[in-house]
Design an enzyme around this catalytic site. Structure first.
Site, PDB file in Angstrom:
ATOM      1  N   ARG A  35     115.405  27.249  70.531  1.00  0.00           N
ATOM      2  CA  ARG A  35     114.061  27.814  70.422  1.00  0.00           C
ATOM      3  C   ARG A  35     113.203  27.284  71.562  1.00  0.00           C
ATOM      4  O   ARG A  35     113.213  26.085  71.847  1.00  0.00           O
ATOM      5  CB  ARG A  35     113.375  27.402  69.112  1.00  0.00           C
ATOM      6  CG  ARG A  35     113.913  27.937  67.802  1.00  0.00           C
ATOM      7  CD  ARG A  35     114.015  29.452  67.685  1.00  0.00           C
ATOM      8  NE  ARG A  35     113.002  30.295  68.318  1.00  0.00           N
ATOM      9  CZ  ARG A  35     111.787  30.550  67.838  1.00  0.00           C
ATOM     10  NH1 ARG A  35     111.409  30.039  66.699  1.00  0.00           N
ATOM     11  NH2 ARG A  35     110.947  31.330  68.466  1.00  0.00           N
ATOM     12  N   HIS A  62     103.986  27.320  65.087  1.00  0.00           N
ATOM     13  CA  HIS A  62     103.862  28.389  64.087  1.00  0.00           C
ATOM     14  C   HIS A  62     102.401  28.466  63.628  1.00  0.00           C
ATOM     15  O   HIS A  62     101.763  27.429  63.409  1.00  0.00           O
ATOM     16  CB  HIS A  62     104.738  28.082  62.872  1.00  0.00           C
ATOM     17  CG  HIS A  62     106.211  28.051  63.174  1.00  0.00           C
ATOM     18  ND1 HIS A  62     107.024  29.158  63.030  1.00  0.00           N
ATOM     19  CD2 HIS A  62     107.028  27.053  63.604  1.00  0.00           C
ATOM     20  CE1 HIS A  62     108.273  28.840  63.348  1.00  0.00           C
ATOM     21  NE2 HIS A  62     108.311  27.563  63.703  1.00  0.00           N
ATOM     22  N   HIS A  77     107.297  25.936  70.633  1.00  0.00           N
ATOM     23  CA  HIS A  77     106.418  26.881  69.929  1.00  0.00           C
ATOM     24  C   HIS A  77     105.677  26.184  68.797  1.00  0.00           C
ATOM     25  O   HIS A  77     106.137  25.185  68.258  1.00  0.00           O
ATOM     26  CB  HIS A  77     107.212  28.062  69.367  1.00  0.00           C
ATOM     27  CG  HIS A  77     108.216  27.644  68.326  1.00  0.00           C
ATOM     28  ND1 HIS A  77     109.446  27.136  68.645  1.00  0.00           N
ATOM     29  CD2 HIS A  77     108.160  27.648  66.975  1.00  0.00           C
ATOM     30  CE1 HIS A  77     110.112  26.840  67.537  1.00  0.00           C
ATOM     31  NE2 HIS A  77     109.347  27.132  66.501  1.00  0.00           N
ATOM     32  N   TYR A 101     114.225  23.072  70.479  1.00  0.00           N
ATOM     33  CA  TYR A 101     115.292  22.570  69.620  1.00  0.00           C
ATOM     34  C   TYR A 101     116.417  23.600  69.472  1.00  0.00           C
ATOM     35  O   TYR A 101     116.181  24.796  69.569  1.00  0.00           O
ATOM     36  CB  TYR A 101     114.753  22.151  68.246  1.00  0.00           C
ATOM     37  CG  TYR A 101     114.050  23.238  67.444  1.00  0.00           C
ATOM     38  CD1 TYR A 101     114.769  24.122  66.645  1.00  0.00           C
ATOM     39  CD2 TYR A 101     112.660  23.353  67.476  1.00  0.00           C
ATOM     40  CE1 TYR A 101     114.120  25.102  65.903  1.00  0.00           C
ATOM     41  CE2 TYR A 101     112.010  24.336  66.736  1.00  0.00           C
ATOM     42  CZ  TYR A 101     112.744  25.206  65.953  1.00  0.00           C
ATOM     43  OH  TYR A 101     112.098  26.171  65.231  1.00  0.00           O
ATOM     44  N   TYR A 107     111.612  18.718  63.003  1.00  0.00           N
ATOM     45  CA  TYR A 107     110.594  18.999  61.984  1.00  0.00           C
ATOM     46  C   TYR A 107     110.630  17.957  60.878  1.00  0.00           C
ATOM     47  O   TYR A 107     111.713  17.499  60.483  1.00  0.00           O
ATOM     48  CB  TYR A 107     110.855  20.358  61.331  1.00  0.00           C
ATOM     49  CG  TYR A 107     110.445  21.544  62.154  1.00  0.00           C
ATOM     50  CD1 TYR A 107     109.132  21.994  62.153  1.00  0.00           C
ATOM     51  CD2 TYR A 107     111.385  22.240  62.914  1.00  0.00           C
ATOM     52  CE1 TYR A 107     108.758  23.106  62.888  1.00  0.00           C
ATOM     53  CE2 TYR A 107     111.008  23.358  63.650  1.00  0.00           C
ATOM     54  CZ  TYR A 107     109.696  23.786  63.627  1.00  0.00           C
ATOM     55  OH  TYR A 107     109.328  24.883  64.360  1.00  0.00           O
TER      56      TYR A 107
HETATM   57 FE   LIG Z   1     110.107  26.625  64.559  1.00  0.00          FE
END
Ligand SMILES: [Fe+3]
Lengths: 242, 199
Positions: A157, A162, A160, A147, A108
């Protein structure tokens, strides 16, 4: 604006459980006392509205928006598209959808993310758009990478995106996540597992949509979102004795 | 057999996660310039009618630790109790604010105008209040609550009247800490747990 009546009460069975020990952070962040339930009022039945003038031309194109169109992001090009409806099956037009996601390597662009996968200089990771008159929306983006995250010994995870939606009232406010069809990490994810109702979790898994994909350009995934509806009735009496 | 009920269930929530700021407050996330205009940076513009107030506070978890990663949205009417979009609303009040716990101290600040009372279907008006929606990593569905004010008459408010354990009413009332300054802390769990709403 016409008075459409109160919001249909939220069915909490359709939502994740707040306290879920396999998702360790939820243990100290979930209320232990019951919520106070009451019929919605003006504070929940009104909400912010947004205009097309607030949305930039590239805001729903995450492949290009970070560099203002100068260079495309690295990764598998995808179209995320769908409709926003309410529980009564009506389209929710002109509502704001915002998304954020990791880059193709699972990193991110956030001051607190220190994962060793590199940042992509051409990828910011956020986008936004308004639904059209039929409640339809679309984003062009790249498929985010899975990740790892500190939880149990080795939790990852699933891929995905958000998603944040307003609907037309503050009581419809919803944040959720879109997963991708066929990702084996969904079954192993304690955050996905906070949704105990299997058919509800399935509704967050976007199918590959070859009909909407573009040859030699991008694959498509379809993701519809249902927000709370409002009770429609001709018989509205003032509630007494409350 | 009966006719089928064709009601679509609401999509399930998922946690906003630790990086929610990328999507909702890009400048806070360290990405200024992601959008030409960020949404919800202030609930009021220059010239808003009424008293400008500042509310500070923190969001505490069940161990008493102030969250550093909470994001809150507030929604409110103008000083006359009229919501944006309703006839006669103050054009300088957009009503929506997004604010985050400070990454170091965990403290948030909301600067706005004090809202007016709002009519209800219950006959009695709601006392002046600001609606809040709290999200963070570990919160699986956004938490709704309200800020009321200790220097307003809250005695007839239909929502506060529904709280059975009277000491818990205090969890929804901002305390005056100075001229037009208030403190409002949110406790997610345990002693002094905030009353969260399902409206
Ligand atoms: Fe996330």
């Amino acid at each position: 604006m016409i008075d459409q009546g109160p919001l249909i009460p939220r069915n909490r069975e359709m939502h994740p459980v707040p306290y879920y020990p396999d998702y360790k952070t939820s243990v100290a962040r979930s209320p232990s006392l019951p919520l106070l339930s009451m019929e919605s009022g003006p504070s929940e039945e009104t909400g912010p509205t947004f205009g097309h003038d607030q949305i930039g031309a590239l805001d729903n194109n995450l492949i290009l928006n970070w560099t203002k169109g100068a260079a495309p992001a690295v990764g598998e090009r995808i179209l995320m598209h769908g409709r926003v409806l309410d529980e009564n099956g009506r389209a929710v037009p002109e509502t704001l959808i915002e998304i954020w996601q990791a880059n193709a390597g699972g990193r991110y662009r956030h001051k607190k993310d220190g994962y060793l996968a590199p940042l992509d200089p051409n990828f910011g990771g956020c986008g936004r758009t308004l639904t059209d008159a039929n409640g339809c929306y679309q984003f062009l983006t790249i498929r985010p990478g899975a990740y790892p995250w500190p939880n149990r010994g080795n939790d990852w995870r699933p891929m995905h995106i958000h998603i944040s939606v307003y609907g037309h009232s503050f009581g419809q406010r919803l944040i959720t996540q879109m997963y991708f069809e066929g990702d084996p990490l969904i079954e192993r994810c304690p955050i996905a597992a906070t949704i105990r109702n299997r058919s509800q979790l399935d509704r967050l898994v976007a199918p590959l949509d070859m009909a909407a994909s573009r040859p030699l350009d991008f694959l498509a995934y379809k993701f519809d979102i249902v927000l709370r509806g409002r009770r429609q009735t001709m018989f509205e009496n003032k509630l007494e004795g409350l | 057999m009966v006719q089928p009920l064709t009601v679509l269930p609401e999509s399930p929530s998922q946690t906003a996660g630790p990086y929610v700021h990328i999507g909702l407050m890009p400048t806070y996330a360290g990405n200024p310039g992601a959008y030409a205009e960020e949404i919800g940076t202030s609930p009021i513009a220059e010239g808003a009618q009424g008293t400008v107030i500042e509310i500070v506070g923190s969001v505490y978890d069940g161990t008493g630790w102030a969250l550093r990663d909470a994001l809150i949205e507030s929604w409110q009417p103008d000083a006359a109790g009229i919501f944006p979009g309703q006839p006669g609303a103050d054009p300088a009040v957009s009503g929506l604010c997004r604010f985050a716990a400070d990454a170091v101290s965990g403290e948030f600040t909301l600067r706005t105008v004090k809202p007016g009372p709002v009519p209800s279907r219950y006959g009695k008006a709601f006392a002046p209040h600001i609606s809040l929606w709290v999200v963070a990593r570990g919160i699986n569905i956004g938490l709704q609550t309200r800020i009321y004010f200790e220097d307003e008459d809250n005695s007839d408010d239909p929502l506060l009247a529904r709280i059975e354990q009277r000491p818990r009413v205090e969890t929804l009332i901002a305390k005056k800490i100075g001229e037009n300054r208030y403190r409002f802390d949110i406790r997610l769990q345990g002693a002094g747990e905030t009353v969260f709403l399902d409206l």
